[in-house]
Enzyme design. Structure first.
Site, PDB file in Angstrom:
ATOM      1  N   LYS A   1      35.946 -41.307  76.531  1.00  0.00           N
ATOM      2  CA  LYS A   1      34.680 -41.881  76.305  1.00  0.00           C
ATOM      3  C   LYS A   1      35.084 -43.011  75.524  1.00  0.00           C
ATOM      4  O   LYS A   1      34.337 -44.189  75.590  1.00  0.00           O
ATOM      5  CB  LYS A   1      33.722 -40.945  75.368  1.00  0.00           C
ATOM      6  CG  LYS A   1      33.143 -39.599  76.027  1.00  0.00           C
ATOM      7  CD  LYS A   1      32.735 -39.860  77.179  1.00  0.00           C
ATOM      8  CE  LYS A   1      31.678 -38.450  77.679  1.00  0.00           C
ATOM      9  NZ  LYS A   1      32.718 -37.182  78.049  1.00  0.00           N
TER      10      LYS A   1
HETATM   11  C1  LIG Z   1      32.693 -36.411  79.269  1.00  0.00           C
HETATM   12  C2  LIG Z   1      33.884 -35.707  79.543  1.00  0.00           C
HETATM   13  C3  LIG Z   1      34.276 -35.344  80.739  1.00  0.00           C
HETATM   14  C4  LIG Z   1      32.958 -35.389  81.905  1.00  0.00           C
HETATM   15  O1  LIG Z   1      32.862 -36.664  82.446  1.00  0.00           O
HETATM   16  P1  LIG Z   1      31.800 -37.324  83.207  1.00  0.00           P
HETATM   17  O2  LIG Z   1      31.677 -38.719  83.273  1.00  0.00           O
HETATM   18  O3  LIG Z   1      30.563 -36.743  82.100  1.00  0.00           O
HETATM   19  O4  LIG Z   1      31.687 -36.432  84.417  1.00  0.00           O
HETATM   20  C5  LIG Z   1      35.348 -34.499  81.104  1.00  0.00           C
HETATM   21  N1  LIG Z   1      36.060 -34.432  80.211  1.00  0.00           N
HETATM   22  C6  LIG Z   1      35.888 -34.977  78.830  1.00  0.00           C
HETATM   23  C7  LIG Z   1      37.186 -34.417  77.864  1.00  0.00           C
HETATM   24  C8  LIG Z   1      34.655 -35.546  78.490  1.00  0.00           C
HETATM   25  O5  LIG Z   1      34.799 -36.006  77.121  1.00  0.00           O
END
Ligand SMILES: *Cc1c(COP(=O)(O)O)cnc(C)c1O
Length: 495
Positions: A112
Protein backbone atom coordinates in the site's frame (compact mmCIF):
# COMPACT_ATOMS: atom_id res chain seq x y z
CA UNK A 1 -6.03 18.48 -22.72
CA UNK A 2 -6.36 14.69 -22.73
CA UNK A 3 -9.22 12.40 -21.85
CA UNK A 4 -11.67 12.50 -18.97
CA UNK A 5 -12.62 10.06 -16.26
CA UNK A 6 -16.19 8.82 -16.19
CA UNK A 7 -18.43 7.16 -13.60
CA UNK A 8 -19.04 3.43 -13.95
CA UNK A 9 -22.69 4.07 -13.00
CA UNK A 10 -23.57 7.23 -14.91
CA UNK A 11 -22.14 7.98 -18.34
CA UNK A 12 -22.89 11.68 -17.92
CA UNK A 13 -20.73 12.14 -14.86
CA UNK A 14 -17.20 13.07 -15.87
CA UNK A 15 -14.15 14.49 -14.12
CA UNK A 16 -10.61 15.49 -14.94
CA UNK A 17 -7.92 13.34 -13.33
CA UNK A 18 -7.37 15.86 -10.54
CA UNK A 19 -11.10 16.18 -9.87
CA UNK A 20 -11.46 12.39 -9.77
CA UNK A 21 -8.62 12.16 -7.25
CA UNK A 22 -10.24 14.82 -5.09
CA UNK A 23 -13.66 13.19 -5.14
CA UNK A 24 -12.42 9.63 -4.66
CA UNK A 25 -15.80 8.14 -5.50
CA UNK A 26 -18.30 9.23 -8.15
CA UNK A 27 -21.95 9.97 -7.30
CA UNK A 28 -24.32 7.09 -6.60
CA UNK A 29 -21.44 4.86 -5.59
CA UNK A 30 -19.87 4.76 -9.06
CA UNK A 31 -16.12 4.57 -9.61
CA UNK A 32 -14.16 6.80 -11.95
CA UNK A 33 -12.59 5.04 -14.94
CA UNK A 34 -10.43 6.56 -17.66
CA UNK A 35 -12.20 7.15 -20.99
CA UNK A 36 -9.09 5.84 -22.69
CA UNK A 37 -5.79 4.30 -21.72
CA UNK A 38 -3.14 5.85 -23.91
CA UNK A 39 -0.26 3.80 -25.28
CA UNK A 40 3.01 4.04 -23.42
CA UNK A 41 4.99 5.31 -26.40
CA UNK A 42 8.45 4.96 -24.86
CA UNK A 43 10.40 1.82 -25.86
CA UNK A 44 10.95 -0.68 -23.05
CA UNK A 45 14.70 -0.51 -23.69
CA UNK A 46 14.59 3.20 -22.90
CA UNK A 47 12.48 2.67 -19.78
CA UNK A 48 14.93 -0.04 -18.73
CA UNK A 49 17.59 2.65 -18.33
CA UNK A 50 15.42 4.83 -16.09
CA UNK A 51 15.10 4.63 -12.33
CA UNK A 52 11.78 4.17 -10.52
CA UNK A 53 10.97 7.86 -10.59
CA UNK A 54 11.66 8.06 -14.30
CA UNK A 55 9.36 5.16 -15.10
CA UNK A 56 6.76 6.59 -12.71
CA UNK A 57 6.75 9.86 -14.61
CA UNK A 58 6.32 8.18 -17.99
CA UNK A 59 3.41 6.01 -16.83
CA UNK A 60 1.61 8.53 -14.63
CA UNK A 61 1.87 11.45 -17.04
CA UNK A 62 -0.07 9.40 -19.60
CA UNK A 63 -2.91 8.85 -17.14
CA UNK A 64 -3.08 12.08 -15.13
CA UNK A 65 -3.32 14.40 -18.08
CA UNK A 66 -4.27 17.61 -16.28
CA UNK A 67 -1.19 17.58 -14.06
CA UNK A 68 1.72 19.62 -15.41
CA UNK A 69 5.16 18.07 -15.72
CA UNK A 70 6.35 20.24 -12.85
CA UNK A 71 3.45 19.20 -10.58
CA UNK A 72 3.82 15.51 -11.31
CA UNK A 73 7.59 15.50 -10.84
CA UNK A 74 7.15 17.31 -7.54
CA UNK A 75 4.74 14.55 -6.41
CA UNK A 76 6.98 11.71 -7.61
CA UNK A 77 10.16 13.15 -6.10
CA UNK A 78 8.43 13.74 -2.77
CA UNK A 79 7.06 10.19 -2.63
CA UNK A 80 9.80 7.84 -3.82
CA UNK A 81 12.72 8.99 -1.69
CA UNK A 82 14.54 7.71 1.39
CA UNK A 83 11.23 6.70 2.98
CA UNK A 84 11.95 3.51 1.06
CA UNK A 85 14.76 1.38 2.42
CA UNK A 86 16.23 0.69 -1.02
CA UNK A 87 16.98 3.00 -3.93
CA UNK A 88 15.46 0.41 -6.23
CA UNK A 89 12.11 1.18 -4.49
CA UNK A 90 10.64 -2.14 -5.72
CA UNK A 91 13.38 -4.79 -6.12
CA UNK A 92 12.79 -7.93 -8.18
CA UNK A 93 14.18 -11.20 -6.79
CA UNK A 94 14.23 -14.68 -8.26
CA UNK A 95 12.93 -17.46 -6.01
CA UNK A 96 10.94 -20.66 -6.53
CA UNK A 97 10.99 -20.28 -10.31
CA UNK A 98 9.43 -16.81 -10.42
CA UNK A 99 10.34 -13.14 -10.22
CA UNK A 100 9.18 -11.87 -6.86
CA UNK A 101 8.42 -8.16 -7.05
CA UNK A 102 9.00 -6.88 -3.52
CA UNK A 103 6.54 -4.05 -2.99
CA UNK A 104 7.09 -3.75 0.77
CA UNK A 105 10.13 -1.52 1.11
CA UNK A 106 8.19 1.60 2.10
CA UNK A 107 7.41 3.11 5.48
CA UNK A 108 4.78 0.61 6.65
CA UNK A 109 6.20 -2.49 4.92
CA UNK A 110 3.14 -3.30 2.79
CA UNK A 111 2.56 -2.66 -0.89
CA UNK A 112 0.00 0.00 0.00
CA UNK A 113 2.98 2.33 0.52
CA UNK A 114 3.65 2.27 -3.22
CA UNK A 115 0.55 4.38 -3.84
CA UNK A 116 -0.10 5.93 -0.46
CA UNK A 117 3.25 7.66 -0.29
CA UNK A 118 2.31 9.63 -3.40
CA UNK A 119 -1.45 10.06 -2.87
CA UNK A 120 -1.12 12.94 -0.34
CA UNK A 121 1.01 14.82 -2.88
CA UNK A 122 -1.43 14.13 -5.70
CA UNK A 123 -4.38 15.12 -3.55
CA UNK A 124 -2.98 18.38 -2.18
CA UNK A 125 -1.75 19.31 -5.67
CA UNK A 126 -5.22 18.53 -7.05
CA UNK A 127 -6.82 20.69 -4.35
CA UNK A 128 -4.59 23.62 -5.26
CA UNK A 129 -5.28 23.19 -8.99
CA UNK A 130 -9.02 23.20 -8.38
CA UNK A 131 -8.99 26.14 -5.94
CA UNK A 132 -10.34 24.05 -3.06
CA UNK A 133 -10.18 25.82 0.30
CA UNK A 134 -11.96 23.15 2.33
CA UNK A 135 -9.94 20.89 4.55
CA UNK A 136 -9.85 17.44 2.93
CA UNK A 137 -11.02 14.62 5.18
CA UNK A 138 -9.72 11.24 4.12
CA UNK A 139 -12.10 8.45 5.07
CA UNK A 140 -10.60 5.00 4.89
CA UNK A 141 -11.74 1.47 5.50
CA UNK A 142 -8.88 -0.96 5.92
CA UNK A 143 -8.39 -4.69 5.98
CA UNK A 144 -5.14 -3.96 7.81
CA UNK A 145 -2.51 -2.45 5.56
CA UNK A 146 -4.16 0.53 3.87
CA UNK A 147 -4.86 2.03 7.29
CA UNK A 148 -1.30 2.46 8.44
CA UNK A 149 0.03 3.30 5.00
CA UNK A 150 -2.60 6.05 4.64
CA UNK A 151 -1.96 7.33 8.17
CA UNK A 152 1.77 7.48 7.48
CA UNK A 153 1.19 9.25 4.19
CA UNK A 154 -1.25 11.86 5.47
CA UNK A 155 0.10 12.39 9.01
CA UNK A 156 0.48 16.12 9.61
CA UNK A 157 -0.02 17.01 5.94
CA UNK A 158 -1.44 20.57 6.06
CA UNK A 159 -5.01 20.91 4.80
CA UNK A 160 -5.88 17.26 5.45
CA UNK A 161 -7.31 15.05 8.18
CA UNK A 162 -7.65 11.30 8.09
CA UNK A 163 -10.02 8.82 9.75
CA UNK A 164 -9.37 5.08 9.50
CA UNK A 165 -11.74 2.22 10.32
CA UNK A 166 -10.47 -1.34 10.72
CA UNK A 167 -12.20 -4.60 11.74
CA UNK A 168 -11.40 -4.85 15.45
CA UNK A 169 -10.79 -8.61 15.39
CA UNK A 170 -9.74 -8.93 11.77
CA UNK A 171 -6.15 -7.67 11.58
CA UNK A 172 -2.78 -8.99 12.75
CA UNK A 173 -1.40 -7.77 16.11
CA UNK A 174 1.42 -5.91 14.35
CA UNK A 175 -1.02 -4.28 11.92
CA UNK A 176 -3.21 -3.11 14.80
CA UNK A 177 -0.30 -1.82 16.83
CA UNK A 178 0.97 0.12 13.82
CA UNK A 179 -2.35 1.92 13.51
CA UNK A 180 -3.26 2.62 17.12
CA UNK A 181 0.17 4.10 17.86
CA UNK A 182 -0.06 6.65 15.03
CA UNK A 183 1.01 10.04 16.38
CA UNK A 184 -0.01 12.42 13.55
CA UNK A 185 -2.15 15.22 15.02
CA UNK A 186 -4.65 15.13 12.16
CA UNK A 187 -5.30 11.39 12.50
CA UNK A 188 -8.14 9.29 13.93
CA UNK A 189 -8.35 5.50 14.14
CA UNK A 190 -11.28 3.31 15.22
CA UNK A 191 -11.83 -0.42 15.37
CA UNK A 192 -15.31 -1.50 14.35
CA UNK A 193 -17.20 -4.51 15.67
CA UNK A 194 -17.60 -6.03 12.20
CA UNK A 195 -15.51 -7.19 9.27
CA UNK A 196 -13.78 -5.31 6.46
CA UNK A 197 -16.87 -5.35 4.25
CA UNK A 198 -18.84 -3.65 7.03
CA UNK A 199 -16.16 -0.97 7.32
CA UNK A 200 -16.01 -0.44 3.57
CA UNK A 201 -19.80 -0.31 3.23
CA UNK A 202 -20.01 2.22 6.07
CA UNK A 203 -17.40 4.44 4.46
CA UNK A 204 -19.05 4.25 1.05
CA UNK A 205 -22.38 5.17 2.66
CA UNK A 206 -20.87 8.32 4.16
CA UNK A 207 -19.43 9.24 0.77
CA UNK A 208 -22.78 9.07 -0.97
CA UNK A 209 -24.72 10.87 1.80
CA UNK A 210 -25.59 14.28 0.29
CA UNK A 211 -26.89 15.77 3.55
CA UNK A 212 -23.66 14.83 5.29
CA UNK A 213 -21.63 16.38 2.47
CA UNK A 214 -23.54 19.65 2.89
CA UNK A 215 -23.02 19.64 6.63
CA UNK A 216 -19.31 19.12 6.09
CA UNK A 217 -19.08 21.86 3.50
CA UNK A 218 -20.80 24.29 5.88
CA UNK A 219 -17.98 23.58 8.30
CA UNK A 220 -15.17 23.87 5.77
CA UNK A 221 -14.59 20.15 5.14
CA UNK A 222 -14.95 17.74 2.26
CA UNK A 223 -14.40 13.99 2.05
CA UNK A 224 -11.97 12.13 -0.12
CA UNK A 225 -10.83 8.54 -0.18
CA UNK A 226 -7.49 6.82 0.24
CA UNK A 227 -8.95 3.42 -0.69
CA UNK A 228 -8.13 1.81 -3.99
CA UNK A 229 -11.44 3.09 -5.32
CA UNK A 230 -9.51 6.37 -5.77
CA UNK A 231 -7.76 6.50 -9.14
CA UNK A 232 -4.95 8.30 -7.29
CA UNK A 233 -4.19 4.86 -5.85
CA UNK A 234 -4.58 2.84 -9.03
CA UNK A 235 -2.42 4.92 -11.34
CA UNK A 236 0.71 4.81 -9.14
CA UNK A 237 0.19 1.03 -8.89
CA UNK A 238 0.48 0.66 -12.67
CA UNK A 239 4.04 1.92 -12.44
CA UNK A 240 5.69 -1.03 -10.75
CA UNK A 241 4.45 -3.54 -13.28
CA UNK A 242 6.11 -1.57 -16.05
CA UNK A 243 9.14 -1.01 -13.83
CA UNK A 244 9.60 -4.70 -12.97
CA UNK A 245 9.14 -5.74 -16.60
CA UNK A 246 11.83 -3.31 -17.69
CA UNK A 247 14.18 -4.60 -14.97
CA UNK A 248 13.85 -8.05 -16.57
CA UNK A 249 14.60 -6.46 -19.94
CA UNK A 250 17.64 -4.69 -18.45
CA UNK A 251 18.89 -7.97 -16.97
CA UNK A 252 18.53 -9.74 -20.32
CA UNK A 253 16.02 -12.20 -18.85
CA UNK A 254 13.45 -11.22 -21.46
CA UNK A 255 13.49 -9.21 -24.67
CA UNK A 256 11.37 -6.09 -25.01
CA UNK A 257 7.96 -7.26 -26.21
CA UNK A 258 8.17 -10.77 -24.72
CA UNK A 259 5.07 -11.82 -22.83
CA UNK A 260 5.03 -12.49 -19.11
CA UNK A 261 2.46 -13.64 -16.57
CA UNK A 262 1.55 -11.62 -13.52
CA UNK A 263 0.35 -13.18 -10.25
CA UNK A 264 -1.39 -10.97 -7.72
CA UNK A 265 -2.66 -11.89 -4.24
CA UNK A 266 -6.03 -10.21 -4.42
CA UNK A 267 -8.54 -8.68 -2.05
CA UNK A 268 -10.24 -5.53 -3.27
CA UNK A 269 -9.00 -6.16 -6.85
CA UNK A 270 -7.05 -2.89 -7.01
CA UNK A 271 -3.56 -4.25 -7.46
CA UNK A 272 -4.45 -6.73 -10.20
CA UNK A 273 -6.60 -4.12 -11.96
CA UNK A 274 -3.57 -1.83 -12.05
CA UNK A 275 -1.65 -4.63 -13.81
CA UNK A 276 -4.51 -4.96 -16.30
CA UNK A 277 -4.52 -1.21 -16.94
CA UNK A 278 -0.75 -1.38 -17.46
CA UNK A 279 -1.31 -4.06 -20.10
CA UNK A 280 -3.88 -1.86 -21.85
CA UNK A 281 -1.10 0.72 -21.98
CA UNK A 282 1.13 -1.81 -23.74
CA UNK A 283 2.72 -4.05 -21.13
CA UNK A 284 2.88 -7.52 -22.74
CA UNK A 285 0.98 -9.73 -20.32
CA UNK A 286 -0.22 -13.22 -21.16
CA UNK A 287 -2.25 -14.08 -18.04
CA UNK A 288 -3.37 -12.19 -14.96
CA UNK A 289 -3.38 -14.80 -12.25
CA UNK A 290 -5.78 -13.76 -9.51
CA UNK A 291 -4.87 -15.46 -6.24
CA UNK A 292 -7.43 -15.66 -3.43
CA UNK A 293 -7.39 -17.12 0.06
CA UNK A 294 -10.30 -19.10 1.59
CA UNK A 295 -12.58 -16.13 0.81
CA UNK A 296 -12.56 -17.34 -2.78
CA UNK A 297 -15.39 -15.28 -4.21
CA UNK A 298 -13.18 -14.16 -7.12
CA UNK A 299 -12.09 -17.71 -7.97
CA UNK A 300 -15.76 -18.70 -8.15
CA UNK A 301 -16.49 -15.64 -10.27
CA UNK A 302 -13.77 -16.37 -12.83
CA UNK A 303 -14.83 -20.01 -12.93
CA UNK A 304 -18.61 -19.58 -13.20
CA UNK A 305 -19.33 -15.98 -14.22
CA UNK A 306 -21.41 -15.51 -11.10
CA UNK A 307 -20.29 -13.16 -8.35
CA UNK A 308 -21.88 -14.26 -5.09
CA UNK A 309 -20.97 -12.75 -1.77
CA UNK A 310 -23.61 -14.77 0.11
CA UNK A 311 -21.29 -16.96 2.12
CA UNK A 312 -19.46 -16.98 5.42
CA UNK A 313 -16.68 -14.47 5.87
CA UNK A 314 -13.58 -16.45 6.85
CA UNK A 315 -10.80 -15.00 8.99
CA UNK A 316 -7.53 -16.30 7.49
CA UNK A 317 -3.82 -15.80 8.03
CA UNK A 318 -3.82 -13.34 5.11
CA UNK A 319 -6.20 -10.77 6.63
CA UNK A 320 -5.60 -8.07 4.04
CA UNK A 321 -7.34 -10.35 1.55
CA UNK A 322 -10.30 -11.22 3.77
CA UNK A 323 -12.84 -9.49 1.57
CA UNK A 324 -16.07 -10.63 -0.05
CA UNK A 325 -16.91 -7.43 -1.94
CA UNK A 326 -14.00 -6.65 -4.22
CA UNK A 327 -14.79 -3.04 -5.10
CA UNK A 328 -12.45 -2.59 -8.01
CA UNK A 329 -13.89 -5.55 -9.88
CA UNK A 330 -16.62 -3.07 -10.85
CA UNK A 331 -14.14 -1.28 -13.11
CA UNK A 332 -13.45 -4.52 -14.95
CA UNK A 333 -17.16 -5.36 -15.17
CA UNK A 334 -17.82 -1.94 -16.69
CA UNK A 335 -15.14 -2.54 -19.28
CA UNK A 336 -16.19 -6.07 -20.27
CA UNK A 337 -19.76 -4.79 -20.55
CA UNK A 338 -18.49 -2.54 -23.34
CA UNK A 339 -18.10 0.56 -21.10
CA UNK A 340 -21.82 0.39 -20.44
CA UNK A 341 -22.72 2.31 -17.28
CA UNK A 342 -26.37 1.28 -17.38
CA UNK A 343 -25.57 -2.43 -17.56
CA UNK A 344 -22.93 -2.10 -14.86
CA UNK A 345 -25.26 -0.14 -12.56
CA UNK A 346 -27.84 -2.91 -12.95
CA UNK A 347 -25.36 -5.59 -11.88
CA UNK A 348 -24.15 -3.51 -8.93
CA UNK A 349 -27.74 -2.94 -7.85
CA UNK A 350 -28.22 -6.68 -7.86
CA UNK A 351 -25.05 -7.06 -5.79
CA UNK A 352 -26.25 -4.64 -3.16
CA UNK A 353 -29.81 -6.01 -3.09
CA UNK A 354 -29.25 -9.75 -3.55
CA UNK A 355 -25.57 -10.07 -2.80
CA UNK A 356 -24.89 -11.45 -6.27
CA UNK A 357 -24.97 -10.96 -10.02
CA UNK A 358 -24.18 -12.98 -13.10
CA UNK A 359 -22.40 -11.73 -16.22
CA UNK A 360 -23.39 -12.69 -19.77
CA UNK A 361 -21.45 -15.23 -21.86
CA UNK A 362 -20.32 -12.37 -24.05
CA UNK A 363 -18.83 -10.55 -21.07
CA UNK A 364 -17.24 -13.75 -19.85
CA UNK A 365 -15.38 -14.11 -23.14
CA UNK A 366 -13.63 -10.82 -22.43
CA UNK A 367 -12.09 -12.32 -19.31
CA UNK A 368 -9.95 -14.82 -21.20
CA UNK A 369 -6.72 -13.31 -19.88
CA UNK A 370 -7.74 -13.84 -16.26
CA UNK A 371 -7.10 -17.04 -14.35
CA UNK A 372 -8.42 -17.41 -10.80
CA UNK A 373 -7.54 -19.90 -8.12
CA UNK A 374 -7.16 -19.97 -4.35
CA UNK A 375 -5.01 -21.37 -1.57
CA UNK A 376 -6.28 -22.68 1.75
CA UNK A 377 -4.75 -21.59 5.03
CA UNK A 378 -3.00 -24.95 5.23
CA UNK A 379 -1.54 -24.55 1.73
CA UNK A 380 -0.34 -21.06 2.64
CA UNK A 381 1.64 -22.45 5.59
CA UNK A 382 3.02 -25.32 3.53
CA UNK A 383 4.18 -22.94 0.82
CA UNK A 384 5.95 -20.66 3.28
CA UNK A 385 7.78 -23.71 4.66
CA UNK A 386 8.56 -25.13 1.22
CA UNK A 387 10.02 -21.91 -0.17
CA UNK A 388 11.99 -21.32 3.02
CA UNK A 389 13.45 -24.83 2.83
CA UNK A 390 14.50 -24.26 -0.78
CA UNK A 391 16.72 -21.24 -0.29
CA UNK A 392 15.99 -19.51 3.00
CA UNK A 393 13.65 -16.91 1.52
CA UNK A 394 10.72 -16.07 3.79
CA UNK A 395 7.36 -15.19 2.21
CA UNK A 396 4.62 -13.34 4.02
CA UNK A 397 1.22 -15.04 4.13
CA UNK A 398 -0.30 -12.97 1.30
CA UNK A 399 2.59 -13.54 -1.06
CA UNK A 400 2.41 -17.20 -0.12
CA UNK A 401 -1.19 -17.31 -1.38
CA UNK A 402 0.12 -16.02 -4.70
CA UNK A 403 2.99 -18.50 -4.86
CA UNK A 404 0.71 -21.43 -4.00
CA UNK A 405 -1.76 -20.40 -6.70
CA UNK A 406 1.04 -19.95 -9.23
CA UNK A 407 2.15 -23.53 -8.52
CA UNK A 408 -1.41 -24.71 -9.22
CA UNK A 409 -1.53 -22.66 -12.42
CA UNK A 410 1.73 -24.16 -13.71
CA UNK A 411 0.61 -27.64 -12.87
CA UNK A 412 -2.72 -27.15 -14.64
CA UNK A 413 -1.44 -25.40 -17.76
CA UNK A 414 2.23 -26.29 -18.18
CA UNK A 415 2.82 -22.62 -18.98
CA UNK A 416 6.48 -21.74 -18.44
CA UNK A 417 6.49 -18.06 -19.41
CA UNK A 418 8.53 -15.80 -17.13
CA UNK A 419 6.25 -14.76 -14.30
CA UNK A 420 6.20 -11.79 -11.93
CA UNK A 421 4.61 -12.39 -8.54
CA UNK A 422 3.55 -9.30 -6.63
CA UNK A 423 4.89 -9.65 -3.10
CA UNK A 424 2.58 -7.43 -1.11
CA UNK A 425 3.92 -7.45 2.43
CA UNK A 426 7.00 -8.05 4.50
CA UNK A 427 6.85 -11.26 6.54
CA UNK A 428 7.53 -9.05 9.57
CA UNK A 429 3.95 -7.88 9.42
CA UNK A 430 2.57 -11.37 9.94
CA UNK A 431 5.28 -12.88 12.11
CA UNK A 432 3.13 -15.33 14.04
CA UNK A 433 1.62 -17.01 11.00
CA UNK A 434 4.94 -16.97 9.17
CA UNK A 435 7.12 -18.27 12.00
CA UNK A 436 4.72 -21.01 13.05
CA UNK A 437 4.57 -22.16 9.44
CA UNK A 438 8.34 -22.59 9.54
CA UNK A 439 8.40 -24.03 13.07
CA UNK A 440 5.08 -24.82 14.78
CA UNK A 441 6.73 -25.06 18.20
CA UNK A 442 7.23 -21.28 18.22
CA UNK A 443 3.54 -20.57 18.80
CA UNK A 444 4.05 -20.16 22.54
CA UNK A 445 6.28 -17.12 22.04
CA UNK A 446 5.29 -13.44 22.35
CA UNK A 447 4.78 -11.38 19.19
CA UNK A 448 8.04 -9.48 19.48
CA UNK A 449 10.02 -12.61 20.37
CA UNK A 450 8.78 -13.97 17.05
CA UNK A 451 10.07 -10.83 15.36
CA UNK A 452 13.53 -11.62 16.70
CA UNK A 453 13.21 -15.26 15.59
CA UNK A 454 12.29 -14.12 12.10
CA UNK A 455 15.40 -11.98 11.91
CA UNK A 456 17.47 -15.04 12.75
CA UNK A 457 15.93 -17.34 10.17
CA UNK A 458 15.55 -14.82 7.35
CA UNK A 459 18.78 -12.89 7.83
CA UNK A 460 16.77 -9.81 6.88
CA UNK A 461 17.19 -6.92 9.29
CA UNK A 462 14.12 -5.98 11.35
CA UNK A 463 12.50 -3.07 9.51
CA UNK A 464 12.24 0.34 11.14
CA UNK A 465 8.43 0.07 10.91
CA UNK A 466 8.49 -2.85 13.37
CA UNK A 467 11.23 -1.51 15.66
CA UNK A 468 9.35 1.73 16.21
CA UNK A 469 6.16 0.10 17.48
CA UNK A 470 7.77 -2.25 20.00
CA UNK A 471 7.39 0.24 22.83
CA UNK A 472 5.17 2.92 21.30
CA UNK A 473 2.17 3.99 23.41
CA UNK A 474 -1.40 3.43 22.18
CA UNK A 475 -2.88 6.74 21.04
CA UNK A 476 -6.20 5.56 19.57
CA UNK A 477 -8.57 3.30 21.48
CA UNK A 478 -12.01 3.97 19.95
CA UNK A 479 -14.11 0.91 19.16
CA UNK A 480 -17.56 1.40 17.64
CA UNK A 481 -20.42 -0.32 15.84
CA UNK A 482 -20.79 0.13 12.10
CA UNK A 483 -23.89 2.22 12.79
CA UNK A 484 -21.80 4.66 14.83
CA UNK A 485 -19.22 5.41 12.16
CA UNK A 486 -20.79 8.68 11.05
CA UNK A 487 -21.13 9.91 14.62
CA UNK A 488 -17.49 9.25 15.49
CA UNK A 489 -16.31 10.97 12.32
CA UNK A 490 -18.33 14.06 13.21
CA UNK A 491 -16.94 14.00 16.73
CA UNK A 492 -13.41 13.81 15.33
CA UNK A 493 -14.12 16.84 13.14
CA UNK A 494 -15.80 18.72 15.99
CA UNK A 495 -19.11 19.19 14.16
C1 LIG B 1 -4.28 -4.85 0.32
C2 LIG B 1 -3.46 -6.07 0.26
C3 LIG B 1 -3.71 -7.07 -0.68
C4 LIG B 1 -4.87 -7.00 -1.64
O1 LIG B 1 -4.71 -5.98 -2.59
P1 LIG B 1 -5.99 -5.48 -3.42
O2 LIG B 1 -5.49 -4.33 -4.23
O3 LIG B 1 -6.99 -5.04 -2.39
O4 LIG B 1 -6.47 -6.62 -4.22
C5 LIG B 1 -2.87 -8.16 -0.71
N1 LIG B 1 -1.85 -8.29 0.15
C6 LIG B 1 -1.58 -7.35 1.08
C7 LIG B 1 -0.45 -7.57 2.01
C8 LIG B 1 -2.36 -6.20 1.17
O5 LIG B 1 -2.08 -5.28 2.08
Amino acid sequence: MGFLYRSTRNENETATASEAILKGLAEEGGLFVPDEIPALDVPFEVLAEMDYKGVAYEVMSRMLTDFTEEELKYCINGAYDSKFDTELIAPVKYHHGAYILELFHGKTIAFKDMALSILPYLLTTAAKKNNIDNEIVILTATSGDTGKAALAGFADVPGTRIAVFYPKNGVSPIQEKQMVTEKGKNTFVAGITGNFDDAQTGVKKMFSDKALAEELAANGFQFSSANSINIGRLVPQMVYYVYSYTRLVAAGTIKAGDKINVVVPTGNFGNILAAYYASLMGLPVNKFICASNDNKVLYDFFTTGEYDRNRDFILTTSPSMDILISSNLERLIYRIAGNDATKNAELMKSLSENGKYEITDEMKKNLYQFYGNYATTEEVSETIRKVYDEDGYVLDTHTSVAVAVYDKYKEETGDTLPTIIASTASPYKFTRSVMTAIDPSLDSKEDFELVDELEKVSQVKIPQAVEEIRTAPVVHDTVCDKEEMEAVVKKFLGI
